[in-house]
Design a protein around this motif. Structure first.
Motif, mmCIF file in Angstrom:
data_model
loop_
_atom_site.group_PDB
_atom_site.id
_atom_site.type_symbol
_atom_site.label_atom_id
_atom_site.label_comp_id
_atom_site.label_asym_id
_atom_site.label_seq_id
_atom_site.Cartn_x
_atom_site.Cartn_y
_atom_site.Cartn_z
ATOM 1 N N THR A 99 0.813 -1.227 0.000
ATOM 2 C CA THR A 99 0.000 0.000 0.000
ATOM 3 C C THR A 99 0.843 1.273 0.000
ATOM 4 O O THR A 99 0.365 2.323 -0.432
ATOM 5 N N LEU A 100 2.087 1.185 0.461
ATOM 6 C CA LEU A 100 2.896 2.402 0.655
ATOM 7 C C LEU A 100 2.931 3.300 -0.582
ATOM 8 O O LEU A 100 2.535 4.465 -0.526
ATOM 9 N N ALA A 101 3.378 2.745 -1.703
ATOM 10 C CA ALA A 101 3.522 3.579 -2.897
ATOM 11 C C ALA A 101 2.163 3.999 -3.457
ATOM 12 O O ALA A 101 2.013 5.096 -3.993
ATOM 13 N N GLN A 102 1.170 3.138 -3.304
ATOM 14 C CA GLN A 102 -0.168 3.515 -3.768
ATOM 15 C C GLN A 102 -0.639 4.782 -3.061
ATOM 16 O O GLN A 102 -1.227 5.669 -3.665
ATOM 17 N N ILE A 103 -0.383 4.829 -1.746
ATOM 18 C CA ILE A 103 -0.853 5.961 -0.954
ATOM 19 C C ILE A 103 0.019 7.189 -1.193
ATOM 20 O O ILE A 103 -0.463 8.286 -1.435
ATOM 21 N N VAL A 104 1.338 6.974 -1.152
ATOM 22 C CA VAL A 104 2.273 8.095 -1.214
ATOM 23 C C VAL A 104 2.406 8.647 -2.640
ATOM 24 O O VAL A 104 2.474 9.848 -2.842
ATOM 25 N N VAL A 105 2.432 7.753 -3.619
ATOM 26 C CA VAL A 105 2.676 8.187 -4.996
ATOM 27 C C VAL A 105 1.364 8.358 -5.766
ATOM 28 O O VAL A 105 1.122 9.394 -6.368
ATOM 29 N N ARG A 106 0.530 7.332 -5.744
ATOM 30 C CA ARG A 106 -0.732 7.388 -6.504
ATOM 31 C C ARG A 106 -1.821 8.168 -5.775
ATOM 32 O O ARG A 106 -2.895 8.367 -6.304
ATOM 33 N N GLN B 161 17.035 -1.131 -1.356
ATOM 34 C CA GLN B 161 15.862 -0.494 -0.741
ATOM 35 C C GLN B 161 15.524 0.810 -1.450
ATOM 36 O O GLN B 161 14.372 1.093 -1.756
ATOM 37 N N THR B 162 16.556 1.603 -1.707
ATOM 38 C CA THR B 162 16.346 2.851 -2.427
ATOM 39 C C THR B 162 15.844 2.575 -3.834
ATOM 40 O O THR B 162 14.892 3.209 -4.303
ATOM 41 N N GLU B 163 16.468 1.597 -4.480
ATOM 42 C CA GLU B 163 16.071 1.294 -5.854
ATOM 43 C C GLU B 163 14.618 0.831 -5.926
ATOM 44 O O GLU B 163 13.885 1.223 -6.819
ATOM 45 N N ALA B 164 14.225 -0.009 -4.954
ATOM 46 C CA ALA B 164 12.848 -0.494 -4.948
ATOM 47 C C ALA B 164 11.880 0.672 -4.781
ATOM 48 O O ALA B 164 10.874 0.771 -5.488
ATOM 49 N N ALA B 165 12.205 1.577 -3.859
ATOM 50 C CA ALA B 165 11.320 2.720 -3.609
ATOM 51 C C ALA B 165 11.249 3.620 -4.849
ATOM 52 O O ALA B 165 10.158 4.032 -5.260
ATOM 53 N N LEU B 166 12.386 3.884 -5.441
ATOM 54 C CA LEU B 166 12.400 4.732 -6.640
ATOM 55 C C LEU B 166 11.625 4.077 -7.775
ATOM 56 O O LEU B 166 10.866 4.737 -8.484
ATOM 57 N N SER B 167 11.807 2.761 -7.917
ATOM 58 C CA SER B 167 11.130 2.085 -9.030
ATOM 59 C C SER B 167 9.610 2.103 -8.854
ATOM 60 O O SER B 167 8.869 1.922 -9.800
ATOM 61 N N LEU B 168 9.160 2.327 -7.627
ATOM 62 C CA LEU B 168 7.715 2.421 -7.383
ATOM 63 C C LEU B 168 7.208 3.851 -7.599
ATOM 64 O O LEU B 168 6.046 4.139 -7.344
ATOM 65 N N GLY B 169 8.095 4.746 -8.003
ATOM 66 C CA GLY B 169 7.666 6.110 -8.305
ATOM 67 C C GLY B 169 7.840 7.078 -7.156
ATOM 68 O O GLY B 169 7.379 8.216 -7.237
ATOM 69 N N MET B 170 8.485 6.642 -6.072
ATOM 70 C CA MET B 170 8.691 7.585 -4.968
ATOM 71 C C MET B 170 9.819 8.550 -5.318
ATOM 72 O O MET B 170 10.778 8.169 -5.990
ATOM 73 N N ASN B 171 9.708 9.778 -4.838
ATOM 74 C CA ASN B 171 10.813 10.714 -5.034
ATOM 75 C C ASN B 171 11.834 10.502 -3.911
ATOM 76 O O ASN B 171 11.613 9.704 -3.007
ATOM 77 N N SER B 172 12.939 11.245 -3.973
ATOM 78 C CA SER B 172 14.007 10.926 -3.027
ATOM 79 C C SER B 172 13.608 11.265 -1.588
ATOM 80 O O SER B 172 14.021 10.607 -0.649
ATOM 81 N N ARG B 173 12.772 12.282 -1.418
ATOM 82 C CA ARG B 173 12.347 12.647 -0.070
ATOM 83 C C ARG B 173 11.439 11.557 0.521
ATOM 84 O O ARG B 173 11.606 11.136 1.667
ATOM 85 N N GLN B 174 10.471 11.101 -0.295
ATOM 86 C CA GLN B 174 9.574 10.027 0.166
ATOM 87 C C GLN B 174 10.377 8.764 0.474
ATOM 88 O O GLN B 174 10.128 8.077 1.464
ATOM 89 N N THR B 175 11.349 8.477 -0.382
ATOM 90 C CA THR B 175 12.194 7.300 -0.165
ATOM 91 C C THR B 175 12.917 7.402 1.170
ATOM 92 O O THR B 175 12.956 6.458 1.954
#
Lengths: 240, 261
Positions: A99-106, B161-175
């Motif tokens: 859920t993390l990316a769904q909530i934070v990104v989407r 961990q960083t790569e996984a977060a980035l690949s999900l579309g998170m920016n560096s701050r969210q990561t």
């Protein structure tokens, strides 16, 4: 979906990718094989810019990665990625991983995100593990969660970077099954793997790489029965 | 196999030793020192109430001030350390440069000099109570060390961990805030505990700028009554009891964190 032209990636004088061009069409399943160090992973990782290329051009879903106006976040939202080492977030439960990316990104609501997550856990057969932490799961289960986590973003393209290479042999099957289901559902997929059975069964096209170049490219029948390039023949004779 | 940052060893200088799990048994070094110190103190007070009881009655105000300085400084140092640590790994050149320069300068100047400097430098422009400038001086100094602890903690988290977060579309701050920092806390906590104890001991340096901490109170009593030996014995025992007490608490906390994974 992906259009890569003449891409070059160099580490010092070593060229990991040497003027590589390839396309991935909508709905296509492309399997990339080749010896280690041949540039397969680098090529895959350049598609969502985990690896920045030095020259050439990559267009993903109509977005030019070289264009400074392109928001790489938008590209990554549409491109899911599964890693060899799973890379689940160990401090979060399986459900929270999804859920993390769904909530934070989407920007979905928690409830919406959890519903989508449970749907996907059902699909990969791990509903019962929603509240567990990744550390308590087997490698095969972890990788299935990682696939579900990527799918939760509803990507248009899925990249798999040797998804079964870190798994014990008896767990490879369950992960490949999930990937086959995904292929059947029509997902566009690019898979770096050493699983030749999977390549033969699922791939629309096989790309064989060696020393940073695409050496041979074609349907699985062509590639596995009558490869034209010496390097590909040698590789197949070693691996089959 | 997940690659996790377990048992990371981070060198943060000379903090007090945290008791190890293997130090079990009735007569551990910790127990001998801790209960020995308490026992000695009680024995001295009972057998020679003058001067020991008088000393003991005189110094509690100082213990309170020592705690105030330590607590204020450690909290401020953690905030400074977090910012500095993020700066040290930042790709922003200015932020990174500023953080690195701060760490280099602070680590190269003795704490006592820093305390003097901040006390008299600040005093030239604004009237600041001595205790406040003491807290600021300690925090500025320990913030630099804390920055290195935070940096090491962040860098100990696997790159995947960083790569996984980035690949999900998170920016560096969210990561950083959703993925990396929560995981580094576990790695950072033990060295922060060590820094706390080191800071507690170093806080005795502030007695030199008229902050009435434990050491200062002791000095006042000693110079009036000429009982230097007796007074400093009590002061040393009190510091020992306090630091040993906290090192135990930190050890227990550390064990809890490593169990709750």
């Amino acid at each position: 979906m992906v259009e890569a032209t003449e891409i070059v990636k160099a580490y010092g004088s070593f060229r990991a990718l040497d003027r590589v061009s390839f396309d991935i069409y909508d709905g296509e399943k492309v399997v990339i094989i080749g010896p280690s160090g041949s540039g397969k992973s680098t090529m895959l990782r350049s598609i969502n810019r985990l690896e920045e290329i030095d020259r050439g051009r990559i267009i993903v879903d109509g977005m030019d990665l070289n264009d400074p106006k392109t928001d790489i976040i938008k590209v990554r939202e549409e491109v899911g990625m599964v890693f060899q080492s799973f890379n689940l977030f160990p401090h979060k439960t399986v459900l929270e991983n999804l859920t993390l990316a769904q909530i934070v990104v989407r920007k979905r609501s928690r409830q919406e995100a959890e519903e989508r997550a449970m749907e996907l856990l059902e699909k990969v057969g791990l509903v019962g593990k929603a509240k567990a932490y990744p550390g308590k799961l087997s490698g095969g289960q972890q990788q299935r969660v990682a696939i579900a986590r990527s799918l939760a973003m509803d990507p248009k393209l899925m990249l798999f970077d040797e998804p079964t290479s870190a798994l014990d042999p008896e767990m490879i099957g369950e992960v490949l099954d999930v990937m086959k289901d995904l292929a059947r559902d029509g997902m566009t997929m690019a898979v770096v793997t050493h699983e030749m059975g999977f390549a033969r069964e699922v791939a629309d096209r096989v790309i064989f790489m060696d020393a940073g170049r695409i050496v041979e490219e074609g349907t699985p029948e062509h590639f596995f029965t009558a490869p034209s390039h010496e390097r590909a023949k040698l590789f197949l004779s070693q691996i089959l | 196999m997940t690659i996790e940052a377990k048992n990371q060893i981070i060198d943060v200088g000379d903090g007090a030793a945290i008791p190890r799990k293997s130090d079990r048994g009735l007569f551990t070094a910790w127990r001998i020192a801790f209960f020995g110190a308490i026992g000695t103190l009680i024995y001295l007070v009972q057998t020679q109430p003058d001067p020991y009881l008088n000393i003991l009655k005189f110094v509690p105000d100082g213990i309170l001030v020592t705690f105030q300085v330590t607590l204020g400084a450690i909290l401020l140092a953690i905030v400074i350390g977090l910012i500095t640590g993020l700066g040290r790994i930042s790709k922003n050149r200015f932020f990174n440069g500023a953080a690195s320069l701060y760490v280099e300068i602070i680590r190269g100047i003795p704490l006592l000099v820093q305390i003097f400097y901040i006390y008299y430098a600040l005093g030239r422009f604004v009237q600041v109570p001595a205790i406040l400038s003491a807290i600021i001086a300690m925090a500025v100094c320990y913030g630099a060390y804390m920055g290195e602890v935070v940096r090491a903690g962040i860098q100990s988290i696997a790159k995947g961990q960083t790569e996984a977060a980035l690949s999900l579309g998170m920016n560096s701050r969210q990561t950083m805030f959703h993925v990396i920092l929560p995981q580094s806390v576990k790695v950072i906590l033990p060295p922060v505990g060590n820094e706390f104890i080191a800071l507690l001991k170093d806080s005795s340096l502030v007695s030199i700028i008229a902050v009435a901490d434990l050491l200062r109170r002791g000095r006042e009593f000693a110079s009036e009554s000429f009982t230097y030996f007796e007074t400093y014995t009590v002061i040393a025992l009190i510091y020992l009891i306090i630091t040993l007490f906290f090192s135990k608490i930190i050890g227990v906390m550390e064990e809890r964190v490593s169990v709750n994974k």
